[in-house]
Design a protein around this motif. Sequence first.
Motif, PDB file in Angstrom:
ATOM      1  N   VAL A  40       0.850  -1.187   0.000  1.00 34.98           N
ATOM      2  CA  VAL A  40       0.000   0.000   0.000  1.00 34.98           C
ATOM      3  C   VAL A  40       0.888   1.239   0.000  1.00 34.98           C
ATOM      4  N   ALA A  41       0.677   2.125  -0.960  1.00 36.50           N
ATOM      5  CA  ALA A  41       1.391   3.399  -1.029  1.00 36.50           C
ATOM      6  C   ALA A  41       0.425   4.522  -0.688  1.00 36.50           C
ATOM      7  N   ILE A  42       0.897   5.476   0.092  1.00 39.03           N
ATOM      8  CA  ILE A  42       0.114   6.662   0.439  1.00 39.03           C
ATOM      9  C   ILE A  42       0.907   7.891   0.045  1.00 39.03           C
ATOM     10  N   VAL A  43       0.340   8.681  -0.860  1.00 36.53           N
ATOM     11  CA  VAL A  43       1.000   9.906  -1.305  1.00 36.53           C
ATOM     12  C   VAL A  43       0.141  11.092  -0.877  1.00 36.53           C
ATOM     13  N   GLY A  44       0.703  12.289  -1.013  1.00 39.25           N
ATOM     14  CA  GLY A  44      -0.047  13.486  -0.639  1.00 39.25           C
ATOM     15  C   GLY A  44       0.898  14.650  -0.459  1.00 39.25           C
ATOM     16  N   ALA A  45       0.341  15.833  -0.418  1.00 39.70           N
ATOM     17  CA  ALA A  45       1.141  17.042  -0.270  1.00 39.70           C
ATOM     18  C   ALA A  45       1.813  17.067   1.099  1.00 39.70           C
ATOM     19  N   SER A  46       2.876  17.841   1.190  1.00 35.60           N
ATOM     20  CA  SER A  46       3.539  18.033   2.474  1.00 35.60           C
ATOM     21  C   SER A  46       2.551  18.614   3.480  1.00 35.60           C
ATOM     22  N   GLY A  47       2.508  18.015   4.673  1.00 40.44           N
ATOM     23  CA  GLY A  47       1.582  18.488   5.695  1.00 40.44           C
ATOM     24  C   GLY A  47       0.178  17.936   5.586  1.00 40.44           C
ATOM     25  N   SER A  48      -0.043  17.007   4.660  1.00 34.81           N
ATOM     26  CA  SER A  48      -1.395  16.462   4.466  1.00 34.81           C
ATOM     27  C   SER A  48      -1.785  15.446   5.531  1.00 34.81           C
ATOM     28  N   GLY A  49      -0.802  14.972   6.307  1.00 35.01           N
ATOM     29  CA  GLY A  49      -1.117  14.022   7.368  1.00 35.01           C
ATOM     30  C   GLY A  49      -0.632  12.605   7.117  1.00 35.01           C
ATOM     31  N   LYS A  50       0.207  12.427   6.088  1.00 32.58           N
ATOM     32  CA  LYS A  50       0.684  11.077   5.749  1.00 32.58           C
ATOM     33  C   LYS A  50       1.451  10.439   6.912  1.00 32.58           C
ATOM     34  N   SER A  51       2.405  11.180   7.457  1.00 37.31           N
ATOM     35  CA  SER A  51       3.204  10.639   8.564  1.00 37.31           C
ATOM     36  C   SER A  51       2.341  10.426   9.800  1.00 37.31           C
ATOM     37  N   THR A  52       1.399  11.342  10.030  1.00 35.23           N
ATOM     38  CA  THR A  52       0.483  11.193  11.168  1.00 35.23           C
ATOM     39  C   THR A  52      -0.290   9.886  11.059  1.00 35.23           C
ATOM     40  N   LEU A  53      -0.796   9.588   9.870  1.00 37.71           N
ATOM     41  CA  LEU A  53      -1.539   8.350   9.663  1.00 37.71           C
ATOM     42  C   LEU A  53      -0.650   7.144   9.937  1.00 37.71           C
ATOM     43  N   ALA A 212       3.916   4.176  -7.894  1.00 39.63           N
ATOM     44  CA  ALA A 212       3.302   3.436  -8.998  1.00 39.63           C
ATOM     45  C   ALA A 212       3.721   1.962  -9.012  1.00 39.63           C
ATOM     46  N   LYS A 213       4.799   1.623  -8.306  1.00 43.75           N
ATOM     47  CA  LYS A 213       5.257   0.240  -8.243  1.00 43.75           C
ATOM     48  C   LYS A 213       4.437  -0.595  -7.262  1.00 43.75           C
ATOM     49  N   MET A 214       3.610   0.071  -6.458  1.00 45.04           N
ATOM     50  CA  MET A 214       2.862  -0.615  -5.405  1.00 45.04           C
ATOM     51  C   MET A 214       1.508  -1.096  -5.913  1.00 45.04           C
ATOM     52  N   GLN A 215       0.973  -2.143  -5.274  1.00 50.73           N
ATOM     53  CA  GLN A 215      -0.301  -2.727  -5.702  1.00 50.73           C
ATOM     54  C   GLN A 215      -1.477  -1.785  -5.481  1.00 50.73           C
ATOM     55  N   ARG A 216      -1.529  -1.170  -4.300  1.00 54.89           N
ATOM     56  CA  ARG A 216      -2.625  -0.245  -3.963  1.00 54.89           C
ATOM     57  C   ARG A 216      -2.033   1.130  -3.684  1.00 54.89           C
ATOM     58  N   ARG A 217      -2.707   2.152  -4.229  1.00 52.94           N
ATOM     59  CA  ARG A 217      -2.192   3.511  -4.091  1.00 52.94           C
ATOM     60  C   ARG A 217      -3.323   4.440  -3.651  1.00 52.94           C
ATOM     61  N   TYR A 218      -3.031   5.271  -2.678  1.00 49.12           N
ATOM     62  CA  TYR A 218      -3.989   6.247  -2.183  1.00 49.12           C
ATOM     63  C   TYR A 218      -3.324   7.616  -2.120  1.00 49.12           C
ATOM     64  N   LYS A 219      -4.159   8.642  -2.259  1.00 47.38           N
ATOM     65  CA  LYS A 219      -3.697  10.009  -2.039  1.00 47.38           C
ATOM     66  C   LYS A 219      -4.483  10.589  -0.882  1.00 47.38           C
TER      67      LYS A 219
END
Length: 228
Positions: A40-53, A212-219
Amino acid sequence: MNSQISQPVIACQNLYKTYQGLDVSVLNGIDLSVNTGEQVAIVGASGSGKSTLLHLLGGLDIPSSGDVQILDQNLAKLSEAKKGDLRNQCLGFVYQFHHLLPEFTALENVAMPLLIRRIGREQALTTASEMLEKVGLKHRLEHMPGELSGGERQRAALARAMVTSPQCILADEPTGNLDRHTAHAVFDLLLEMNQTQHVSLVVVTHDLELAAKMQRRYKLIDGQLVTL
């Protein structure tokens, strides 16, 4: 392996996180389930909460509301000691900064999680040596972190995360400090470990090409996960 797919390694339901002083939720009702061996890949803008999640999924932070389960154990119902034990038994963490201890060799750094488990020193060092060989660092066992290249330090950090045979790796921008060629090499190593060790991967990255190399991708947009 297929028989294990039915039980999520990590899952969260209706997860919210608001920091004091902020008027809006950083995370706004996140639902996510990660099964054995999934990527699972999680992308997003800086400060969007990725690390928090990622920190919430790993039990390193406490949600404002909602639940997180690791192997069906609700983290909210566990003491800090029990959460620590569960993390040590089930999870491996890789960060943008390797966090290797500078006064210890690569071998000693990788053995550290096993020593924390009170595994005998000789066995811990043997297992750590085998894991360092798997990540291509057999020739660097006795080197200090300061003597390793950036890519080698991240490989050592990955070996340290994998040495306990975790069921899920949580990686927070694991290639963020690396040049493009080295970043792809380290990311491919993560995917290889996913395949050979059947370990689940949840990777936060700003790099869409790597995601893009990951099976599931979320933003992560406005505190919500959007499927890519």
